[in-house]
Design an enzyme around this catalytic site. Structure first.
Site, PDB file in Angstrom:
ATOM      1  N   LYS A  50       0.635  -1.554  -0.399  1.00 37.11           N
ATOM      2  CA  LYS A  50      -0.272  -0.011  -0.172  1.00 37.11           C
ATOM      3  C   LYS A  50       0.566   1.516  -0.036  1.00 37.11           C
ATOM      4  O   LYS A  50       0.516   2.341  -0.452  1.00 37.11           O
ATOM      5  CB  LYS A  50      -0.863   0.129   1.246  1.00 37.11           C
ATOM      6  CG  LYS A  50      -1.659  -1.178   1.469  1.00 37.11           C
ATOM      7  CD  LYS A  50      -2.684  -1.074   2.861  1.00 37.11           C
ATOM      8  CE  LYS A  50      -2.834  -2.436   3.129  1.00 37.11           C
ATOM      9  NZ  LYS A  50      -3.205  -2.757   4.878  1.00 37.11           N
ATOM     10  N   GLY A  51       2.161   1.167   0.232  1.00 29.97           N
ATOM     11  CA  GLY A  51       2.885   2.254   0.594  1.00 29.97           C
ATOM     12  C   GLY A  51       3.558   3.049  -0.705  1.00 29.97           C
ATOM     13  O   GLY A  51       3.265   4.553  -0.555  1.00 29.97           O
ATOM     14  N   GLU A 106       7.795   1.863  -6.450  1.00 30.29           N
ATOM     15  CA  GLU A 106       7.837   2.328  -5.112  1.00 30.29           C
ATOM     16  C   GLU A 106       8.183   3.082  -3.998  1.00 30.29           C
ATOM     17  O   GLU A 106       8.700   4.160  -4.564  1.00 30.29           O
ATOM     18  CB  GLU A 106       9.194   1.215  -4.825  1.00 30.29           C
ATOM     19  CG  GLU A 106       9.116  -0.071  -4.754  1.00 30.29           C
ATOM     20  CD  GLU A 106       8.260  -0.671  -3.231  1.00 30.29           C
ATOM     21  OE1 GLU A 106       7.716  -0.305  -2.739  1.00 30.29           O
ATOM     22  OE2 GLU A 106       8.477  -2.162  -3.140  1.00 30.29           O
ATOM     23  N   ASP A 107       7.365   3.281  -3.346  1.00 30.16           N
ATOM     24  CA  ASP A 107       7.723   4.038  -1.892  1.00 30.16           C
ATOM     25  C   ASP A 107       9.062   4.012  -1.332  1.00 30.16           C
ATOM     26  O   ASP A 107       9.870   5.117  -1.095  1.00 30.16           O
ATOM     27  CB  ASP A 107       6.468   3.761  -0.502  1.00 30.16           C
ATOM     28  CG  ASP A 107       6.583   2.719  -0.501  1.00 30.16           C
ATOM     29  OD1 ASP A 107       6.367   1.930  -0.710  1.00 30.16           O
ATOM     30  OD2 ASP A 107       5.848   3.048   1.462  1.00 30.16           O
ATOM     31  N   ASP A 110      14.015  -0.682   0.999  1.00 28.32           N
ATOM     32  CA  ASP A 110      14.838  -0.905   2.261  1.00 28.32           C
ATOM     33  C   ASP A 110      15.884  -1.972   2.571  1.00 28.32           C
ATOM     34  O   ASP A 110      17.571  -1.392   1.740  1.00 28.32           O
ATOM     35  CB  ASP A 110      13.707  -1.298   3.305  1.00 28.32           C
ATOM     36  CG  ASP A 110      14.667  -1.109   4.903  1.00 28.32           C
ATOM     37  OD1 ASP A 110      14.785  -1.049   5.373  1.00 28.32           O
ATOM     38  OD2 ASP A 110      13.093  -0.153   5.168  1.00 28.32           O
ATOM     39  N   LYS A 138      17.187   2.811   1.073  1.00 29.28           N
ATOM     40  CA  LYS A 138      17.969   3.351   2.590  1.00 29.28           C
ATOM     41  C   LYS A 138      19.172   2.936   1.629  1.00 29.28           C
ATOM     42  O   LYS A 138      19.245   1.557   1.946  1.00 29.28           O
ATOM     43  CB  LYS A 138      17.337   2.585   4.179  1.00 29.28           C
ATOM     44  CG  LYS A 138      15.927   3.555   4.704  1.00 29.28           C
ATOM     45  CD  LYS A 138      16.100   2.852   5.493  1.00 29.28           C
ATOM     46  CE  LYS A 138      14.740   3.329   6.154  1.00 29.28           C
ATOM     47  NZ  LYS A 138      13.987   2.580   7.259  1.00 29.28           N
ATOM     48  N   PHE A 159      13.344   4.643  11.262  1.00 25.21           N
ATOM     49  CA  PHE A 159      11.814   3.855  11.234  1.00 25.21           C
ATOM     50  C   PHE A 159      11.191   4.922  10.687  1.00 25.21           C
ATOM     51  O   PHE A 159      11.122   5.946  11.559  1.00 25.21           O
ATOM     52  CB  PHE A 159      11.652   3.188  12.214  1.00 25.21           C
ATOM     53  CG  PHE A 159      10.588   2.518  12.041  1.00 25.21           C
ATOM     54  CD1 PHE A 159      10.240   1.346  11.639  1.00 25.21           C
ATOM     55  CD2 PHE A 159       8.839   3.377  11.557  1.00 25.21           C
ATOM     56  CE1 PHE A 159       9.509   0.397  11.579  1.00 25.21           C
ATOM     57  CE2 PHE A 159       7.797   2.281  11.522  1.00 25.21           C
ATOM     58  CZ  PHE A 159       7.963   0.833  10.904  1.00 25.21           C
ATOM     59  N   ASP A 166       3.946   3.374   6.907  1.00 22.14           N
ATOM     60  CA  ASP A 166       3.079   2.999   7.926  1.00 22.14           C
ATOM     61  C   ASP A 166       4.230   2.456   9.509  1.00 22.14           C
ATOM     62  O   ASP A 166       4.587   1.551   8.999  1.00 22.14           O
ATOM     63  CB  ASP A 166       1.538   1.518   7.620  1.00 22.14           C
ATOM     64  CG  ASP A 166       2.703   0.700   7.696  1.00 22.14           C
ATOM     65  OD1 ASP A 166       3.422   0.513   6.919  1.00 22.14           O
ATOM     66  OD2 ASP A 166       1.466  -0.093   8.446  1.00 22.14           O
ATOM     67  N   ARG A 172       0.395   6.470   7.703  1.00 20.63           N
ATOM     68  CA  ARG A 172       0.112   6.712   5.800  1.00 20.63           C
ATOM     69  C   ARG A 172      -0.311   7.742   5.338  1.00 20.63           C
ATOM     70  O   ARG A 172       0.082   8.592   4.359  1.00 20.63           O
ATOM     71  CB  ARG A 172      -1.262   5.597   5.570  1.00 20.63           C
ATOM     72  CG  ARG A 172      -0.103   3.988   5.525  1.00 20.63           C
ATOM     73  CD  ARG A 172      -0.561   2.908   4.545  1.00 20.63           C
ATOM     74  NE  ARG A 172      -0.889   2.040   4.432  1.00 20.63           N
ATOM     75  CZ  ARG A 172       0.353   1.056   4.734  1.00 20.63           C
ATOM     76  NH1 ARG A 172       1.131   1.069   4.310  1.00 20.63           N
ATOM     77  NH2 ARG A 172       0.040  -0.760   5.541  1.00 20.63           N
TER      78      ARG A 172
HETATM   79  C1  PRP Z   1       7.358  -1.426   1.931  1.00 19.16           C
HETATM   80  C2  PRP Z   1       7.428  -0.623   1.296  1.00 19.16           C
HETATM   81  C3  PRP Z   1       8.476  -2.320  -0.205  1.00 19.16           C
HETATM   82  C4  PRP Z   1       9.150  -3.124   1.257  1.00 19.16           C
HETATM   83  C5  PRP Z   1      11.018  -2.542   1.189  1.00 19.16           C
HETATM   84  O1  PRP Z   1       6.136  -2.489   1.739  1.00 19.16           O
HETATM   85  O2  PRP Z   1       6.314  -0.268   0.386  1.00 19.16           O
HETATM   86  O3  PRP Z   1       7.496  -2.571  -0.634  1.00 19.16           O
HETATM   87  O4  PRP Z   1       8.684  -3.255   2.327  1.00 19.16           O
HETATM   88  O5  PRP Z   1      11.023  -3.775   2.456  1.00 19.16           O
HETATM   89  P1  PRP Z   1      12.598  -4.083   1.367  1.00 19.16           P
HETATM   90  O6  PRP Z   1      13.579  -3.024   0.570  1.00 19.16           O
HETATM   91  O7  PRP Z   1      13.561  -5.145   3.254  1.00 19.16           O
HETATM   92  O8  PRP Z   1      12.226  -5.547   0.654  1.00 19.16           O
HETATM   93  P2  PRP Z   1       5.738  -3.419   2.861  1.00 19.16           P
HETATM   94  O9  PRP Z   1       5.977  -4.772   2.956  1.00 19.16           O
HETATM   95  O10 PRP Z   1       5.679  -2.964   4.584  1.00 19.16           O
HETATM   96  O11 PRP Z   1       3.900  -3.571   2.607  1.00 19.16           O
HETATM   97  P3  PRP Z   1       2.617  -1.876   2.762  1.00 19.16           P
HETATM   98  O12 PRP Z   1       3.706  -1.478   2.171  1.00 19.16           O
HETATM   99  O13 PRP Z   1       1.538  -2.422   2.656  1.00 19.16           O
HETATM  100  O14 PRP Z   1       2.869  -1.209   4.260  1.00 19.16           O
END
Ligand code: PRP
Length: 187
Positions: A50-51, A106-107, A110, A138, A159, A166, A172
């Site tokens: 959803k991000g 992508e938001d 990580d 990051k 964080f 979120d 969000r």
């Molecule tokens: C977050 C973000 C990426 C992912 C990045 O999504 O939107 O898709 O984590 O993390 P990574 O690089 O360590 O794989 P999340 O799984 O938190 O779902 P959301 O967007 O619904 O909050």
């Protein structure tokens, strides 16, 4: 510009990392780059729920290139704060993407594990091209190298929430990105 202490900033936010204005300016710059690179083509934006919702909505409106929009929802097995790279599709694309110019939106990147899996998945569907635009990355959290053509901001390994991101499904809707006080997620 809103500051910590303003009634618009929840008390759980320690500091504002990217203001609403900074995000909006960067989104316009990214859109201009994408427009230049995709001149004469159509783009299929694939937002990762959803991000990416806020970023996708703002980016799509800032682009002059004609776009269509698809969404995918994936869930990474692992704890709520770190991903494992083993990904489950919660919602797949509604359409085929063969021969389309796909731009994954992508938001945040990580560890890079989600995106790495997603890119392999997209490429297996035979698109004309696949690139990535991420609002945030990051670098210090990277566990795998992922080619990302467009990055809004490189940020510290902290964080952050807001503008789609979120903690336990909250924050969000904040129009800015802020640092969450550690006591919120360590208790
Ligand atoms: C977050 C973000 C990426 C992912 C990045 O999504 O939107 O898709 O984590 O993390 P990574 O690089 O360590 O794989 P999340 O799984 O938190 O779902 P959301 O967007 O619904 O909050």
């Amino acid at each position: 510009m809103i500051d910590v202490g303003s009634p618009d900033v929840p008390p759980e936010i320690e500091s504002v990392v990217m203001s609403e204005q900074a995000i909006s300016e960067r989104v316009r710059e990214l859109a201009a780059q994408v427009d230049a690179d995709y001149a004469g083509r159509e783009i299929l934006l694939v937002g990762v729920l959803k991000g990416a919702v806020m970023f996708m909505a703002d980016l799509a409106r800032a682009l002059r290139t004609p776009v269509s929009m698809e969404f995918m929802a994936v869930s990474s097995y692992g704890s709520s704060t770190s991903s494992s790279g083993v990904v489950r599709i919660l919602k797949d694309l509604d359409r085929e993407i063969a021969d389309k110019h796909v731009l994954v939106v992508e938001d945040i990147i990580d560890s890079g594990l989600t995106l790495s899996w997603l890119l392999r998945n997209m490429r297996s569907r035979g698109p004309a091209s696949v690139e990535v635009v991420a609002l945030m990355r990051k670098p210090d959290a990277a566990k795998i190298e992922v080619p990302v053509k467009y990055v809004g901001f490189d940020i510290a390994n902290e964080f952050v929430v807001g503008y789609g991101l979120d903690y336990a499904e909250r924050y969000r809707d904040l129009p800015f990105v802020g640092l969450l006080r550690p006591e919120v997620y360590t208790v």
